[in-house]
Design a protein around this motif. Structure first.
Motif, PDB file in Angstrom:
ATOM      1  N   ARG A 142     -26.410  13.456   5.097  1.00 35.15           N
ATOM      2  CA  ARG A 142     -26.610  13.644   6.440  1.00 35.15           C
ATOM      3  C   ARG A 142     -26.534  12.806   7.589  1.00 35.15           C
ATOM      4  N   HIS A 143     -25.771  12.741   8.349  1.00 41.04           N
ATOM      5  CA  HIS A 143     -25.816  11.642   9.642  1.00 41.04           C
ATOM      6  C   HIS A 143     -25.158  10.289   9.069  1.00 41.04           C
ATOM      7  N   GLU A 144     -24.419  10.506   7.908  1.00 42.30           N
ATOM      8  CA  GLU A 144     -23.712   9.420   7.357  1.00 42.30           C
ATOM      9  C   GLU A 144     -22.159   9.545   7.142  1.00 42.30           C
ATOM     10  N   GLY A 145     -21.467   8.495   7.614  1.00 40.12           N
ATOM     11  CA  GLY A 145     -20.130   8.613   7.437  1.00 40.12           C
ATOM     12  C   GLY A 145     -19.592   7.422   6.617  1.00 40.12           C
ATOM     13  N   ILE A 183     -24.938  -1.606  14.440  1.00 40.91           N
ATOM     14  CA  ILE A 183     -23.925  -1.880  15.677  1.00 40.91           C
ATOM     15  C   ILE A 183     -24.255  -0.670  16.547  1.00 40.91           C
ATOM     16  N   SER A 184     -24.316  -1.252  18.037  1.00 39.49           N
ATOM     17  CA  SER A 184     -24.672  -0.325  19.002  1.00 39.49           C
ATOM     18  C   SER A 184     -23.376  -0.209  19.782  1.00 39.49           C
ATOM     19  N   THR A 185     -22.985   1.094  19.912  1.00 37.59           N
ATOM     20  CA  THR A 185     -21.729   1.208  20.786  1.00 37.59           C
ATOM     21  C   THR A 185     -22.246   2.437  22.011  1.00 37.59           C
ATOM     22  N   GLU A 186     -21.368   2.752  22.918  1.00 33.44           N
ATOM     23  CA  GLU A 186     -21.649   3.652  24.121  1.00 33.44           C
ATOM     24  C   GLU A 186     -21.940   5.039  23.511  1.00 33.44           C
ATOM     25  N   LEU A 187     -21.535   5.546  22.182  1.00 33.85           N
ATOM     26  CA  LEU A 187     -22.025   6.694  21.857  1.00 33.85           C
ATOM     27  C   LEU A 187     -23.189   6.631  21.137  1.00 33.85           C
ATOM     28  N   THR A 188     -23.445   5.582  20.265  1.00 35.23           N
ATOM     29  CA  THR A 188     -24.878   5.715  19.615  1.00 35.23           C
ATOM     30  C   THR A 188     -25.035   4.572  18.958  1.00 35.23           C
ATOM     31  N   THR A 189     -25.713   4.313  17.911  1.00 38.71           N
ATOM     32  CA  THR A 189     -26.283   3.224  17.058  1.00 38.71           C
ATOM     33  C   THR A 189     -26.169   3.444  15.722  1.00 38.71           C
ATOM     34  N   TYR A 190     -25.485   2.396  15.110  1.00 37.68           N
ATOM     35  CA  TYR A 190     -25.090   2.654  13.537  1.00 37.68           C
ATOM     36  C   TYR A 190     -25.969   1.663  12.675  1.00 37.68           C
ATOM     37  N   ARG A 191     -26.272   1.937  11.606  1.00 32.80           N
ATOM     38  CA  ARG A 191     -26.807   1.096  10.477  1.00 32.80           C
ATOM     39  C   ARG A 191     -25.525   1.324   9.333  1.00 32.80           C
ATOM     40  N   ALA A 192     -24.842   0.088   9.221  1.00 29.62           N
ATOM     41  CA  ALA A 192     -23.634   0.015   8.258  1.00 29.62           C
ATOM     42  C   ALA A 192     -23.972  -0.976   7.378  1.00 29.62           C
ATOM     43  N   VAL A 193     -23.297  -0.726   6.019  1.00 30.61           N
ATOM     44  CA  VAL A 193     -23.217  -1.652   4.943  1.00 30.61           C
ATOM     45  C   VAL A 193     -21.557  -1.750   4.573  1.00 30.61           C
ATOM     46  N   ALA A 195     -21.762   4.186   6.792  1.00 32.08           N
ATOM     47  CA  ALA A 195     -22.579   3.818   8.105  1.00 32.08           C
ATOM     48  C   ALA A 195     -23.378   5.287   8.533  1.00 32.08           C
ATOM     49  N   TYR A 196     -24.718   5.011   8.876  1.00 29.53           N
ATOM     50  CA  TYR A 196     -25.620   6.211   9.468  1.00 29.53           C
ATOM     51  C   TYR A 196     -25.453   6.117  11.015  1.00 29.53           C
ATOM     52  N   ASP A 197     -25.375   7.252  11.399  1.00 29.35           N
ATOM     53  CA  ASP A 197     -25.685   7.261  12.742  1.00 29.35           C
ATOM     54  C   ASP A 197     -27.376   7.346  13.001  1.00 29.35           C
ATOM     55  N   GLN A 198     -27.858   6.115  13.122  1.00 28.04           N
ATOM     56  CA  GLN A 198     -29.228   5.702  13.220  1.00 28.04           C
ATOM     57  C   GLN A 198     -29.831   6.500  14.354  1.00 28.04           C
ATOM     58  N   SER A 199     -29.390   6.720  15.487  1.00 26.58           N
ATOM     59  CA  SER A 199     -29.723   7.333  16.602  1.00 26.58           C
ATOM     60  C   SER A 199     -30.141   8.802  16.382  1.00 26.58           C
ATOM     61  N   ALA A 200     -29.072   9.301  15.600  1.00 29.84           N
ATOM     62  CA  ALA A 200     -29.353  10.613  15.305  1.00 29.84           C
ATOM     63  C   ALA A 200     -30.324  11.224  14.297  1.00 29.84           C
ATOM     64  N   GLU A 201     -30.484   9.991  13.291  1.00 35.27           N
ATOM     65  CA  GLU A 201     -31.757  10.307  12.393  1.00 35.27           C
ATOM     66  C   GLU A 201     -32.883  10.118  12.981  1.00 35.27           C
ATOM     67  N   ARG A 202     -32.997   9.184  13.858  1.00 33.23           N
ATOM     68  CA  ARG A 202     -34.350   8.889  14.593  1.00 33.23           C
ATOM     69  C   ARG A 202     -34.637  10.022  15.413  1.00 33.23           C
ATOM     70  N   ALA A 203     -33.449  10.730  16.118  1.00 29.96           N
ATOM     71  CA  ALA A 203     -33.784  11.639  17.010  1.00 29.96           C
ATOM     72  C   ALA A 203     -34.373  12.875  16.302  1.00 29.96           C
ATOM     73  N   GLN A 204     -33.906  13.335  15.135  1.00 25.82           N
ATOM     74  CA  GLN A 204     -34.394  14.344  14.288  1.00 25.82           C
ATOM     75  C   GLN A 204     -35.815  14.126  13.784  1.00 25.82           C
ATOM     76  N   PHE A 205     -36.010  12.883  13.618  1.00 26.99           N
ATOM     77  CA  PHE A 205     -37.381  12.245  13.360  1.00 26.99           C
ATOM     78  C   PHE A 205     -38.428  12.301  14.333  1.00 26.99           C
ATOM     79  N   SER A 206     -37.875  11.980  15.646  1.00 26.95           N
ATOM     80  CA  SER A 206     -38.814  12.172  16.725  1.00 26.95           C
ATOM     81  C   SER A 206     -39.016  13.384  17.210  1.00 26.95           C
ATOM     82  N   GLY A 207     -38.402  14.487  17.004  1.00 31.36           N
ATOM     83  CA  GLY A 207     -38.592  15.801  17.049  1.00 31.36           C
ATOM     84  C   GLY A 207     -40.032  16.229  16.758  1.00 31.36           C
ATOM     85  N   VAL A 208     -40.440  15.609  15.513  1.00 28.39           N
ATOM     86  CA  VAL A 208     -41.734  15.825  15.058  1.00 28.39           C
ATOM     87  C   VAL A 208     -42.830  15.387  16.099  1.00 28.39           C
TER      88      VAL A 208
END
Length: 492
Positions: free
Chosen positions: A91-94, A138-148, A174-187
């Motif tokens: 999830r949230h990975e590409g 890597i941060s773009t206009e769409l989101t922030t990624y954590r990649a290897v 690469a992970y969509d780091q912002s999406a992962e954090r957003a789901q976590f932040s919902g808590v």
């Protein structure tokens, strides 16, 4: 009263603000701490999963055999393609496969389509042609990624002439780091709501508790508003046994003292106006009709005025004594030898009049009393006995110890006191026999002295049989006493 109530309300508001502020600070600090720790855990989990995917790709590269064909990989691009088929993004990975810095392979099952973010693809180009694997954010206009990014170069032992097969490739996860954090932040959005509700509950409970704690202060404000010089009987109800109850009792004690002070002041004003009005009227009346040319009239008026002024002076002295009766320094108790005190009083009273003076009982030992005030009280009782008894009659003085009390008695053989007057003879200006001179303040002074010693004065009498006055005082608990019952009979 308004200022006092506003002050109480202000205290209540400040208490509530402090409680809610501390609770809010605790919730914010604890919430932020948990949020930060959880955020670090999310970051660590993302890095761990990316590292696991990269390690799986490296293992596949080190083995160098395509599991589907059992043959060695023909080129780095074949290795990347095979890895993308075998490593399924979460999830949230590409995932991307890049050749010479360009996107060559994409995954239709990836949750995040990395190829749709041109800014990301452009940033990955430099990492894809590097010599070693790298983690990056890597941060773009769409989101922030954590990649290897794991680059693979063509092997040196491959046969020449392979053409494009010799090109370098890269495996990108690469992970969509912002999406992962957003789901976590919902808590923590839920946590914020719960915290806000908790603060509301704390504020409500704090308001009620502060109101209950400050209730005595409001009662004090309301009671002080109702209290006037004309009505000092209002008191604050005391409930519980805590500090506020102690404060309430202290305030009530203060009100008792104020009531006593105002009552004493009122009595003093009444007594002065009552007792001094008559001599002033007498003096004024005689001065108004005075014949200044009549020498005898002038002398007679002068003697009368001096006599009235002397009587006024005695009244003022007595009233001053009574006014001082409520002061802490009215009496100064010290250990006093009772037998010696009895002898001293006897030596002073036998010169008051032509009476047969007796000491019927003489106590031995000590008591903690004020020698001068007790002498003053006994001399006053003896003077009253002389005033209301015939010459030659017996006036007796006695002292004894009974349990924890010291009792002084003065007994006469005078006309006695009527039963209806026994309860009133200690009132100011009350005289059972108005034919006798006096201000009516002697016995009230004796009563004040007794009460200042936490004692009392009692009178027993029958008309025609004389009167007995008993001065009852507490004795020091450490005194060792006994009574000597041998009368001392002295005739004057």
């Amino acid at each position: 009263m308004r200022r006092v109530l506003l002050s109480a309300s202000s205290v209540r508001t400040r208490i509530l603000a402090a409680v809610v502020g501390l609770a809010a600070l605790a919730l914010v600090v604890s919430g932020y701490t948990v949020f930060y720790l959880q955020l670090m855990q999310v970051q660590d989990r993302i890095d761990a999963e990316l590292e696991a995917d990269a390690r799986e790709f490296v293992v596949l590269h080190e083995v160098g055999v395509d599991p589907s064909t059992g043959e060695a990989f023909a080129s780095p691009s074949d290795l990347v393609r095979t890895a993308m088929e075998r490593i399924i993004p979460t999830r949230h990975e590409g995932v991307l496969g890049m050749v010479d810095g360009e996107v060559m392979y994409t995954s239709p099952v990836a949750d995040v389509a990395l190829e749709d973010d041109p800014e990301l693809v452009a940033s990955l180009g430099g990492y894809a042609t590097a010599e070693r694997a790298q983690f990056t954010t890597i941060s773009t206009e769409l989101t922030t990624y954590r990649a290897v990014v794991v680059p693979v170069q063509a092997s040196l032992d491959e046969e020449p002439g392979a053409g494009n097969n010799q090109a370098g490739a890269a495996f990108v996860m690469a992970y969509d780091q912002s999406a992962e954090r957003a789901q976590f932040s919902g808590v923590f959005v839920t946590y914020t709501g719960v915290a806000a509700f908790s603060l509301l509950v704390v504020a409500l409970v704090g308001w009620l508790v502060a109101g209950r704690l400050l209730h005595p202060i409001r009662l004090l404000a309301e009671t002080s508003h109702r209290i006037t010089q004309e009505d000092l009987t209002e008191r604050i109800p005391v409930t519980g046994n805590d500090d506020l109850a102690a404060m309430t009792r202290s305030v009530n004690d203060m009100l008792d003292r104020l009531e006593g002070a105002f009552t004493a002041q009122a009595h003093l004003i009444h007594d002065v106006s009552h007792e001094l009005r008559t001599p002033l009227t007498i003096i004024r009346g005689h001065l108004e009709v005075l014949h200044t040319d009549d020498h005898e009239d002038v002398l007679a008026t002068r003697e009368l005025a001096l006599d009235e002024l002397q009587r006024m002076n005695r009244v003022i002295d007595d009233l001053t004594t009574l006014a001082q009766a409520d002061r802490p320094d009215f009496v100064s108790p010290v250990p006093v030898d009772l037998g010696t005190l009895t002898d001293e009083v006897y030596d002073k009273i036998f010169a008051l009049g032509d009476r047969r003076w007796l000491v019927t009982e003489r106590a031995e030992g000590e008591a903690v009393i004020d020698r001068e005030r007790i002498t003053q009280a006994l001399v006053q009782l003896a003077a009253n006995a002389v005033k209301f008894s015939p010459p030659g009659s017996v006036v007796s003085l006695g002292s004894r110890v009974q349990e924890d009390s010291v009792i002084f008695t003065v007994r006469d053989q005078g006309a006695g006191i009527a039963a209806e007057d026994l309860d009133r003879i200690f009132d100011r200006f009350h005289r059972s026999d108005t034919s006798q001179p006096g201000s009516g303040l002697g016995l009230p002074i004796v009563k004040a002295i007794a009460e200042a010693h936490s004692g009392s004065i009692h009178a027993e009498s029958e008309v025609g049989s004389g009167a007995t006055f008993s001065l009852i005082l507490p004795q020091s608990a450490h005194s060792s006493t006994h009574s000597e019952h041998t009368p001392k009979d002295t005739d004057l």
